[in-house]
Design a protein around this motif. Sequence first.
Motif, short mmCIF file in Angstrom:
data_model
loop_
_atom_site.label_atom_id
_atom_site.label_comp_id
_atom_site.label_asym_id
_atom_site.label_seq_id
_atom_site.Cartn_x
_atom_site.Cartn_y
_atom_site.Cartn_z
N HIS A 326 0.85 -1.20 0.00
CA HIS A 326 0.00 0.00 0.00
C HIS A 326 0.88 1.24 0.00
O HIS A 326 1.00 1.94 0.99
CB HIS A 326 -0.91 -0.01 1.23
N LEU A 327 1.49 1.49 -1.13
CA LEU A 327 2.45 2.59 -1.24
C LEU A 327 1.80 3.94 -0.96
O LEU A 327 2.40 4.80 -0.30
CB LEU A 327 3.06 2.59 -2.65
N ALA A 328 0.59 4.16 -1.44
CA ALA A 328 -0.05 5.46 -1.28
C ALA A 328 -0.26 5.80 0.19
O ALA A 328 -0.02 6.93 0.63
CB ALA A 328 -1.38 5.48 -2.02
N ALA A 329 -0.70 4.83 0.99
CA ALA A 329 -0.94 5.10 2.41
C ALA A 329 0.34 5.40 3.16
O ALA A 329 0.33 6.08 4.19
CB ALA A 329 -1.67 3.91 3.05
N LEU A 395 -2.90 -2.31 -4.31
CA LEU A 395 -1.94 -3.39 -4.54
C LEU A 395 -1.23 -3.24 -5.88
O LEU A 395 0.00 -3.35 -5.95
CB LEU A 395 -2.65 -4.74 -4.47
N SER A 396 -1.97 -2.97 -6.95
CA SER A 396 -1.35 -2.93 -8.27
C SER A 396 -0.49 -1.69 -8.47
O SER A 396 0.30 -1.63 -9.41
CB SER A 396 -2.42 -3.00 -9.37
N ALA A 397 -0.63 -0.70 -7.59
CA ALA A 397 0.16 0.53 -7.69
C ALA A 397 1.30 0.57 -6.68
O ALA A 397 1.89 1.62 -6.43
CB ALA A 397 -0.74 1.75 -7.48
N SER A 398 1.63 -0.58 -6.10
CA SER A 398 2.64 -0.66 -5.04
C SER A 398 3.80 -1.57 -5.45
O SER A 398 3.63 -2.46 -6.28
CB SER A 398 1.99 -1.18 -3.75
N PRO A 399 4.97 -1.34 -4.85
CA PRO A 399 6.17 -2.14 -5.21
C PRO A 399 6.18 -3.49 -4.52
O PRO A 399 6.92 -3.73 -3.56
CB PRO A 399 7.32 -1.25 -4.74
N GLY A 400 5.34 -4.41 -5.02
CA GLY A 400 5.15 -5.69 -4.35
C GLY A 400 6.41 -6.51 -4.17
O GLY A 400 6.49 -7.32 -3.24
N GLY A 401 7.41 -6.32 -5.02
CA GLY A 401 8.63 -7.11 -4.89
C GLY A 401 9.66 -6.51 -3.95
O GLY A 401 10.70 -7.13 -3.70
N PHE A 402 9.37 -5.35 -3.39
CA PHE A 402 10.35 -4.68 -2.54
C PHE A 402 10.62 -5.50 -1.27
O PHE A 402 9.73 -5.79 -0.50
CB PHE A 402 9.84 -3.28 -2.18
N LEU A 403 11.86 -5.90 -1.11
CA LEU A 403 12.35 -6.72 0.02
C LEU A 403 11.79 -8.15 0.02
O LEU A 403 11.96 -8.88 0.98
CB LEU A 403 12.09 -6.05 1.37
N SER A 404 11.08 -8.52 -1.06
CA SER A 404 10.69 -9.92 -1.28
C SER A 404 9.82 -10.51 -0.19
O SER A 404 9.90 -11.72 0.10
CB SER A 404 11.95 -10.78 -1.48
N HIS A 405 8.96 -9.71 0.41
CA HIS A 405 7.97 -10.25 1.35
C HIS A 405 6.81 -10.86 0.57
O HIS A 405 6.63 -10.56 -0.63
CB HIS A 405 7.46 -9.15 2.27
N PRO A 406 5.99 -11.71 1.19
CA PRO A 406 4.88 -12.33 0.47
C PRO A 406 3.90 -11.29 -0.06
O PRO A 406 3.72 -10.22 0.52
CB PRO A 406 4.22 -13.22 1.53
N ALA A 407 3.25 -11.62 -1.18
CA ALA A 407 2.25 -10.74 -1.77
C ALA A 407 0.99 -10.74 -0.92
O ALA A 407 0.68 -11.71 -0.23
CB ALA A 407 1.95 -11.18 -3.19
#
Length: 413
Positions: A326-329, A395-407
């Motif tokens: 949740h990059l925006a928040a 979700l689709s606007a966030s860096p989901g792969g950053f630090l490789s935590h689960p989606a």
Amino acid sequence: MSTSPKRPVHAAQTLFPVVDGCLQVGGIPLTRLAQRVGQTPFYAYDRALVTERVRHLRASLPAAIGLHYSIKANPMPALVQHLAGLVDGLDVASGGELTVALDTGKDPSHISFAGPGKSEAELTRAVAAGVHVHAESEREIRLLARIGDQLGMHPQLVLRINPDFELKGSGMRMGGGAKQFGIDAEEAPRMLALAAELGLTVLGFHIFSGSQSLKAEAIVEAQAQTIELALRLADACRDPVRVLNIGGGFGIPYFPGESALDLAPIGERLEQALPRVQSALPQARLNIELGRYLVGEAGVYVARVIDRKVSRGQVFLVTDGGLHHHLAASGNFGQVIRKNYPAAIGNRGGQEDIEVVSVVGPLCTPLDLLAEKMELPRAEPGDLVVVFQSGAYGLSASPGGFLSHPAALEVLV
């Protein structure tokens, strides 16, 4: 520590009732929903709230106005499928979104494809599918002509226009000045002539000037300017205008002091403008394209408290979710002045034991912040933090792969 429960409540929180101390999403208690999902963090979208938002729009705007959903706001397939049955059209901005739109079974002529930098493969697929392609450059116009010849088909061409004005006070200005979006309004006559020379039929225009506005007067002004521009461009178009997409720009309130957008003056002014548009462009369908306004308030982001710690007197709730979902928040990597989204402890509604806490995620950066020094019910490991206004650009606007935590997962309830 304060024991007063009289804290400001954001309007978004009232959309999700609290029963026996537990937030309800789609009529399901949050704790039970978390069990059904099977893991945290997750996004949950309330289909009844989405349906009600569309109904509210239909009641507030003239019946002659077509309503389109901009998939970029939230491309979750189940959510798009639900909306496809409620709106008149779907707008996409990539080949991936085009797949989601076509999978709904929506008539391809009610699907439009906009966005700069479309690949030749994407344009070929769009022409073959019969969707409306909103060309944003001379390159795209020439490519569409060549693709049409190769396929033996007539591309469904609409010109995306970069207007010479912007939506005042909008959160994101999509028009006016130098932009990567659309064809500059002053260049449009030349592009219309080029399309005619190449044997292409131009169905109409897409004019988008900005997004995330809470000021009805600004939207009314931008729509009036959009209609005037469209009427001028129609004079330079050899083909009758059949499509006029006037964008959207409708915002939702995120932060304290912001009020919900008043649709009444927007609907009234469009009602007044329609007779002139219908007289000048009798074959045109006037469409509004909305994303965030349709789905933003219908979604919540849910993370579980993993740890509770105190550092030099400040309480931190460490959760399993954060900026990677949740990059925006979190404040967009510090690129904006960060403000707290409305939030709650979803399984402790009505609790009077209130404290000031910061809610953080598991990432190794101080930017991983979901709530900063916010008054919330006292929470312990295992409790559920809820971030409201999370149905769009989550979700689709966030860096989901950053630090490789689960989606994070997504559910429509």
